[in-house]
Design a protein around this motif. Structure first.
Motif, PDB file in Angstrom:
ATOM      1  N   HIS A  24       3.377  35.147  11.045  1.00 38.26           N
ATOM      2  CA  HIS A  24       2.547  34.192  11.624  1.00 38.26           C
ATOM      3  C   HIS A  24       2.870  32.898  10.700  1.00 38.26           C
ATOM      4  CE1 HIS A  24       0.202  35.629   8.186  1.00 38.26           C
ATOM      5  NE2 HIS A  24      -0.381  34.482   7.919  1.00 38.26           N
ATOM      6  N   ASP A  25       3.127  32.714   9.664  1.00 39.32           N
ATOM      7  CA  ASP A  25       3.546  31.611   8.974  1.00 39.32           C
ATOM      8  C   ASP A  25       5.095  31.101   9.312  1.00 39.32           C
ATOM      9  OD1 ASP A  25       0.860  31.422   7.604  1.00 39.32           O
ATOM     10  OD2 ASP A  25       1.695  32.779   5.777  1.00 39.32           O
ATOM     11  N   ASP A  26       5.741  31.641   9.939  1.00 37.87           N
ATOM     12  CA  ASP A  26       7.108  31.102  10.282  1.00 37.87           C
ATOM     13  C   ASP A  26       6.954  29.730  11.003  1.00 37.87           C
ATOM     14  OD1 ASP A  26       9.534  30.736  11.346  1.00 37.87           O
ATOM     15  OD2 ASP A  26      10.020  32.581  11.633  1.00 37.87           O
ATOM     16  N   PRO A  27       7.440  28.875  10.655  1.00 39.07           N
ATOM     17  CA  PRO A  27       7.345  27.469  11.244  1.00 39.07           C
ATOM     18  C   PRO A  27       7.805  27.270  12.643  1.00 39.07           C
ATOM     19  CG  PRO A  27       8.734  27.374   9.312  1.00 39.07           C
ATOM     20  CD  PRO A  27       8.248  28.596   9.250  1.00 39.07           C
ATOM     21  N   GLY A  28       8.702  28.137  12.752  1.00 40.20           N
ATOM     22  CA  GLY A  28       9.586  28.069  13.982  1.00 40.20           C
ATOM     23  C   GLY A  28       8.886  28.882  15.124  1.00 40.20           C
ATOM     24  N   LEU A  29       7.902  29.941  14.951  1.00 40.43           N
ATOM     25  CA  LEU A  29       7.170  30.780  15.695  1.00 40.43           C
ATOM     26  C   LEU A  29       6.446  29.913  16.733  1.00 40.43           C
ATOM     27  CD1 LEU A  29       6.275  33.362  16.685  1.00 40.43           C
ATOM     28  CD2 LEU A  29       4.415  33.324  15.022  1.00 40.43           C
ATOM     29  N   ARG A  30       5.341  29.097  16.465  1.00 35.04           N
ATOM     30  CA  ARG A  30       4.702  28.136  17.473  1.00 35.04           C
ATOM     31  C   ARG A  30       5.577  27.257  18.575  1.00 35.04           C
ATOM     32  NH1 ARG A  30       1.055  25.292  13.875  1.00 35.04           N
ATOM     33  NH2 ARG A  30       2.479  25.749  12.383  1.00 35.04           N
ATOM     34  N   PRO A  31       6.585  26.448  17.971  1.00 30.97           N
ATOM     35  CA  PRO A  31       7.331  26.010  18.895  1.00 30.97           C
ATOM     36  C   PRO A  31       8.246  26.865  19.970  1.00 30.97           C
ATOM     37  CG  PRO A  31       8.218  25.559  16.676  1.00 30.97           C
ATOM     38  CD  PRO A  31       6.807  26.099  16.633  1.00 30.97           C
ATOM     39  N   THR A  32       8.596  28.086  19.463  1.00 30.15           N
ATOM     40  CA  THR A  32       9.390  29.110  20.179  1.00 30.15           C
ATOM     41  C   THR A  32       8.367  29.578  21.108  1.00 30.15           C
ATOM     42  OG1 THR A  32      10.792  29.700  18.237  1.00 30.15           O
ATOM     43  CG2 THR A  32      10.524  31.109  20.153  1.00 30.15           C
ATOM     44  N   LEU A  33       7.019  29.902  20.796  1.00 26.56           N
ATOM     45  CA  LEU A  33       6.052  30.321  21.806  1.00 26.56           C
ATOM     46  C   LEU A  33       5.779  29.217  23.077  1.00 26.56           C
ATOM     47  CD1 LEU A  33       3.710  32.447  19.537  1.00 26.56           C
ATOM     48  CD2 LEU A  33       5.715  33.164  20.934  1.00 26.56           C
ATOM     49  N   ALA A  34       5.509  28.137  22.541  1.00 32.50           N
ATOM     50  CA  ALA A  34       5.538  27.329  23.296  1.00 32.50           C
ATOM     51  C   ALA A  34       6.591  26.832  24.536  1.00 32.50           C
ATOM     52  CB  ALA A  34       5.052  25.826  22.778  1.00 32.50           C
ATOM     53  N   LEU A  35       7.732  26.876  23.918  1.00 29.37           N
ATOM     54  CA  LEU A  35       8.837  26.790  24.869  1.00 29.37           C
ATOM     55  C   LEU A  35       8.755  27.727  25.688  1.00 29.37           C
ATOM     56  CD1 LEU A  35      11.351  24.874  25.338  1.00 29.37           C
ATOM     57  CD2 LEU A  35      12.627  26.320  23.718  1.00 29.37           C
ATOM     58  N   LEU A  36       8.837  29.033  25.403  1.00 27.19           N
ATOM     59  CA  LEU A  36       8.894  30.273  26.379  1.00 27.19           C
ATOM     60  C   LEU A  36       7.617  29.974  27.349  1.00 27.19           C
ATOM     61  CD1 LEU A  36       9.485  33.050  23.511  1.00 27.19           C
ATOM     62  CD2 LEU A  36      11.044  31.789  25.320  1.00 27.19           C
ATOM     63  N   ALA A  37       6.499  29.611  26.972  1.00 25.74           N
ATOM     64  CA  ALA A  37       5.381  29.364  27.837  1.00 25.74           C
ATOM     65  C   ALA A  37       5.716  28.341  28.874  1.00 25.74           C
ATOM     66  CB  ALA A  37       4.295  29.155  27.214  1.00 25.74           C
ATOM     67  N   ALA A  38       6.439  27.343  28.581  1.00 24.00           N
ATOM     68  CA  ALA A  38       6.698  26.153  29.559  1.00 24.00           C
ATOM     69  C   ALA A  38       7.998  26.879  30.560  1.00 24.00           C
ATOM     70  CB  ALA A  38       7.074  24.801  28.826  1.00 24.00           C
ATOM     71  N   ALA A  39       8.819  27.703  29.904  1.00 24.06           N
ATOM     72  CA  ALA A  39      10.060  28.239  30.924  1.00 24.06           C
ATOM     73  C   ALA A  39       9.494  29.296  31.742  1.00 24.06           C
ATOM     74  CB  ALA A  39      10.784  28.713  30.054  1.00 24.06           C
ATOM     75  N   GLY A  40       8.287  30.078  31.165  1.00 20.38           N
ATOM     76  CA  GLY A  40       7.599  30.988  31.952  1.00 20.38           C
ATOM     77  C   GLY A  40       7.090  30.634  33.213  1.00 20.38           C
ATOM     78  N   SER A  41       6.262  29.660  32.817  1.00 20.70           N
ATOM     79  CA  SER A  41       5.628  28.836  33.933  1.00 20.70           C
ATOM     80  C   SER A  41       6.402  28.316  35.101  1.00 20.70           C
ATOM     81  CB  SER A  41       4.721  27.692  33.302  1.00 20.70           C
ATOM     82  OG  SER A  41       3.819  28.026  32.369  1.00 20.70           O
ATOM     83  N   ALA A  42       7.564  27.463  34.530  1.00 26.46           N
ATOM     84  CA  ALA A  42       8.431  27.041  35.865  1.00 26.46           C
ATOM     85  C   ALA A  42       8.964  28.134  36.675  1.00 26.46           C
ATOM     86  CB  ALA A  42       9.245  26.349  34.870  1.00 26.46           C
TER      87      ALA A  42
END
Length: 479
Positions: free
Chosen positions: A87-105
């Motif tokens: 949960h403290d990984d600085p790359g986790l949240r942007p990775t999740l956000a990018l996956l959410a955008a790609a999945g929506s499209a």
């Protein structure tokens, strides 16, 4: 050492926060959401009839299913990773956000491609409206993803807010559509589009207000693969659960028509009120088990399983009485036939508490594949019994099939959970098995080493070692 102790203390505090108060709060939110869906279904049934009500039920499920499947179970995986050690990984949240955008499209594109196949399921919805409903694939995925991120970050207030908002916001949008002159399926489609957009703004706005976007790192491709792997394994179980819950909707609609589906949808929605306490337990225990670790989570799940089962079983007589009285009173005489299916479904949901706790445990300790096995067993029963019973018995046959499938699913899930959570005694067994393993590991080319073990005192684990006991293998000595 101090850092480790501090991390353990933080984990304990965050796990303790996910306790009874969080369960009660989530139960209130889930109950409020179900009440809103009940009111919305009642309005659609009264104003537009059973056929439009059946289409409304499908339009609430299919766009959501499209989004979460295409995103490989991103909401489920987001909650797990935000609650766990990463949960403290600085790359986790942007990775999740990018996956959410790609999945929506990707989900919206898939919906557009499937419109010709979907059209027969919605006889009163024009094709251009079905095309426009691709927007709801995006809004539902982003709303559910934001809610899951709140859950994983132990922001239960935010998660509860989104749970209520995603259902409630349909009502003012539907009311506004009626005021401007839209009727039937037109008003339902407008309500889903406007209400879904407002729910997405609420969900993402909660993440923004609670600092989800602060101090981001760079998205990580290996982490994205790890997230998708976990999500795919877990989402398979969620899709199978949805099949258990909603495959009968599609089959009833195809074999018996939207009018029978409207009656069965009323019965199913009422019976699923039984799932509210179980849903609250699952929603809170899933991130809690993720933080606690396998051993502590195993102790907790063994303690909670009997209590959860007793809780939901005790609610069955009350719910049966309520079904007999409330359904004809609220929906009118044309929905009297919904009473018997509702009572049958309640029998199958009597052990839903055990299923919810088992699912939360298997997800929380990183074993989503086992949960999918349990759901798969229920799906096998659902598919066979639906095709055997629905053509002849209609809504009652669908209820019998689903009820049996619920019981089979719970039995398999509890069995798998008890297997994973069983107390470990590997150390003792391996000590007794070591002499046998030593013999098996010898080869003709490896001579037996001649030496004598150093004699142990009387308090040794194996007692005093006599010189007359003979030579031992070198691996025994090393052990």
């Amino acid at each position: 050492m101090t850092g480790t102790a501090g991390q353990n203390h933080e984990t304990t505090q965050r796990s303790a926060a996910l306790g009874r108060r969080s369960m009660v709060g989530n139960l209130v939110a889930q109950g409020s959401a179900v009440a809103v869906v009940f009111v919305a279904s009642l309005l659609v049934a009264r104003l537009s009839g059973a056929e439009v009500l059946g289409e409304y039920a499908l339009l609430r499920v299919l766009p959501w299913l499209t989004g979460v499947v295409v995103s490989c179970g991103l909401p489920l995986a987001s909650a797990y990773f935000l609650a766990g050690e990463r949960h403290d990984d600085p790359g986790l949240r942007p990775t999740l956000a990018l996956l959410a955008a790609a999945g929506s499209a990707a989900g919206a594109l898939l919906w557009l491609a499937a419109v010709p196949l979907l059209a027969p399921l919605f006889p009163t919805v024009p094709v251009w409206q079905l095309t426009l409903l691709a927007v709801t694939v995006v809004t539902q995925l982003l709303t559910v993803w934001g809610k899951a991120c709140c859950q994983g970050r132990a922001d239960m207030r935010g998660a509860n807010l989104v749970i209520v908002a995603e259902e409630f916001l349909f009502l003012p949008a539907y009311g506004a559509a009626l005021l401007v002159g839209l009727r039937g399926a037109d008003a339902v489609v407008a309500g889903l589009l406007v209400g879904g957009t407002a729910a997405t703004v609420t969900s993402l706005g909660r993440l923004a207000r609670t600092g989800f976007g602060h101090r981001w790192g760079r998205p990580s491709r290996p982490l994205a693969r790890e997230v998708l792997r976990y999500g795919a394994r877990g989402q398979l179980g969620n899709v199978l659960l949805l099949v258990n819950l909603r495959l009968d909707f599609v089959i009833v609609d195809a074999l018996s028509g939207p009018a029978v589906l409207g009656v069965y949808a009323v019965a199913s929605k009422f019976a699923e009120l039984m799932r509210l306490p179980a849903l609250a337990m699952h929603y809170v225990l899933y991130p809690r088990f993720s933080r606690d670790g396998a051993r502590r989570a195993g102790d907790e799940v063994r303690r909670l399983l009997p209590r959860a089962t007793a809780l939901t079983a005790a609610l069955v007589p009350l719910m049966v009485g309520a079904a007999v009285i409330a359904l004809p009173l609220l929906y009118g005489q044309k929905f009297d036939s919904a009473v018997v299916p509702a009572c049958i479904l309640l029998a199958g949901l009597a052990v839903e508490g055990a299923a919810a706790v088992s699912t939360a445990y298997l997800f929380g300790v990183g074993r989503p594949g086992m949960n999918s096995l349990g759901m798969g067993a229920g799906v096998a029963v659902t598919v066979v019994l639906d095709w055997l019973l629905i053509p002849r018995y209609g809504a009652v046959g669908a209820a019998v099939a689903s009820s049996i499938a619920y019981l089979v699913t719970t039995a398999v899930l509890v069995t798998l959970t008890r297997f994973v959570a069983r107390p470990r005694t590997r150390t003792r067994r391996s000590r007794y098995a070591q002499p046998v393993l030593s013999v098996l590991r010898r080869t003709p080319t490896r001579p037996r080493r001649l030496h004598r073990r150093r004699a142990r005192g009387a308090g040794g684990a194996d007692g005093p070692a006599s010189v007359a006991a003979g030579p031992r293998h070198g691996r025994d000595h090393a052990a």
